[in-house]
Design a protein around this motif. Structure first.
Motif, short mmCIF file in Angstrom:
data_model
loop_
_atom_site.label_atom_id
_atom_site.label_comp_id
_atom_site.label_asym_id
_atom_site.label_seq_id
_atom_site.Cartn_x
_atom_site.Cartn_y
_atom_site.Cartn_z
N GLY A 129 51.33 82.79 20.68
CA GLY A 129 50.63 81.80 19.88
C GLY A 129 51.51 81.11 18.86
N ILE A 130 52.84 81.16 19.05
CA ILE A 130 53.76 80.50 18.13
C ILE A 130 53.99 79.07 18.60
CG2 ILE A 130 56.06 80.53 17.11
CD1 ILE A 130 56.15 83.54 17.61
N PRO A 131 53.57 78.08 17.84
CA PRO A 131 53.77 76.68 18.26
C PRO A 131 55.25 76.36 18.39
CG PRO A 131 52.21 76.82 16.43
CD PRO A 131 52.84 78.17 16.56
N ASN A 132 55.56 75.47 19.30
CA ASN A 132 56.95 75.10 19.54
C ASN A 132 57.60 74.50 18.30
OD1 ASN A 132 59.14 74.88 21.52
ND2 ASN A 132 58.88 72.67 21.28
N GLU A 133 56.83 73.69 17.54
CA GLU A 133 57.36 73.07 16.33
C GLU A 133 57.73 74.13 15.29
OE1 GLU A 133 54.62 72.26 17.82
OE2 GLU A 133 55.12 70.30 18.69
N MET A 134 56.85 75.14 15.14
CA MET A 134 57.12 76.20 14.17
C MET A 134 58.36 77.01 14.58
SD MET A 134 54.64 79.35 12.99
CE MET A 134 53.38 78.20 12.41
N TYR A 135 58.49 77.27 15.88
CA TYR A 135 59.65 78.01 16.37
C TYR A 135 60.94 77.26 16.05
CZ TYR A 135 62.92 80.20 19.62
OH TYR A 135 64.02 80.83 20.16
N HIS A 136 60.94 75.94 16.31
CA HIS A 136 62.14 75.15 16.09
C HIS A 136 62.47 75.05 14.61
CE1 HIS A 136 63.50 73.78 19.98
NE2 HIS A 136 62.25 73.55 20.34
#
Length: 237
Positions: A82-89
């Motif tokens: 459930g980790i959004p791609n934007e948050m990961y980046h």
């Protein structure tokens, strides 16, 4: 670059570099293991060495493990968490950027020290000079790719969809060079320089990283007892 050149660069060259890495380590440990530790120049200059070495080693350790996580953990896994791609980046850019700049600051200090301090420079081998410059260039390329080329020139680029997939395919012995053809140039150069460093790793002072005293992390603690003073013994007697 045509497909033949791309095939060699991304499907063959990585295995040449890794073969040089592992075979070189085995041969050097077997034939010349007493040359593995890095020569210390602390007696020639200490202040810049301490500051630069701490900054570089702490930063590069975090950078290394950040690369490992970025390569080994697929996008599908973080999506499942459930980790959004934007948050990961954002997290990768912030943490990787801080570690990268720490390593860069340390490497600038160490490189300046090696080339500017006459006594250190004279006692340095050609290999020492090349290693310092290579690591400095490698770090600059990594920061440039992550913080400049990616966000500003290729905002649509997501390394987890091609570069990371290709890197995992290397371990499965079936890399697809077409994936790396989708990667921006600075990222490509960064990867090539990384494999070159792996290829020459066993033949430089970098190999001392494999001789860290890991046994101290697992051995039982040693107990030290203070020797009784003579005055105390006389008083008790």
């Amino acid at each position: 670059m045509n497909d033949i050149g791309a095939f060699f660069l991304w499907d063959i060259f990585p295995y040449i570099a890794l073969a040089s890495f592992f075979i070189g380590i085995i041969v050097r440990f077997a034939r010349n293991r007493f040359s593995i530790t890095a020569k210390s120049s602390e007696l020639l200059e200490k202040k810049q060495l301490m500051v630069g070495s701490i900054l570089f080693h702490v930063g590069i350790i975090f950078v290394f493990f950040g690369h490992v996580v970025g390569v080994l953990i697929p996008k599908a896994f973080t999506d499942w968490l459930g980790i959004p791609n934007e948050m990961y980046h954002i997290g990768a850019l912030v943490m990787g950027g801080l570690a990268g700049f720490m390593a860069l600051a340390g490497m600038i200090i160490l490189t300046y020290r090696r080339f500017n301090n006459k006594r250190v420079f004279i006692t340095s081998s050609f290999s020492d000079l090349v290693v310092d410059l290579s690591l400095l260039i490698m770090i600059v390329l990594g920061l440039s790719a992550s913080l400049i080329e990616g966000p500003f020139f290729h905002p649509e680029f997501n390394y987890r969809l091609n570069l990371s997939v290709w890197a995992r395919q290397i371990f499965m012995l079936k890399p697809d060079f077409h994936l790396m053809q989708q990667v921006p140039p600075v990222f490509q150069i960064h990867v090539i320089c990384g494999f070159l460093i792996f290829a020459f790793f066993p033949y430089t002072r970098l190999i001392h990283a494999l001789t860290l005293p890991w046994q101290y992390l697992f051995r039982s603690p040693e107990v030290y007892r203070r020797k009784p003073s003579i005055r105390g013994d006389q008083y008790r007697g």
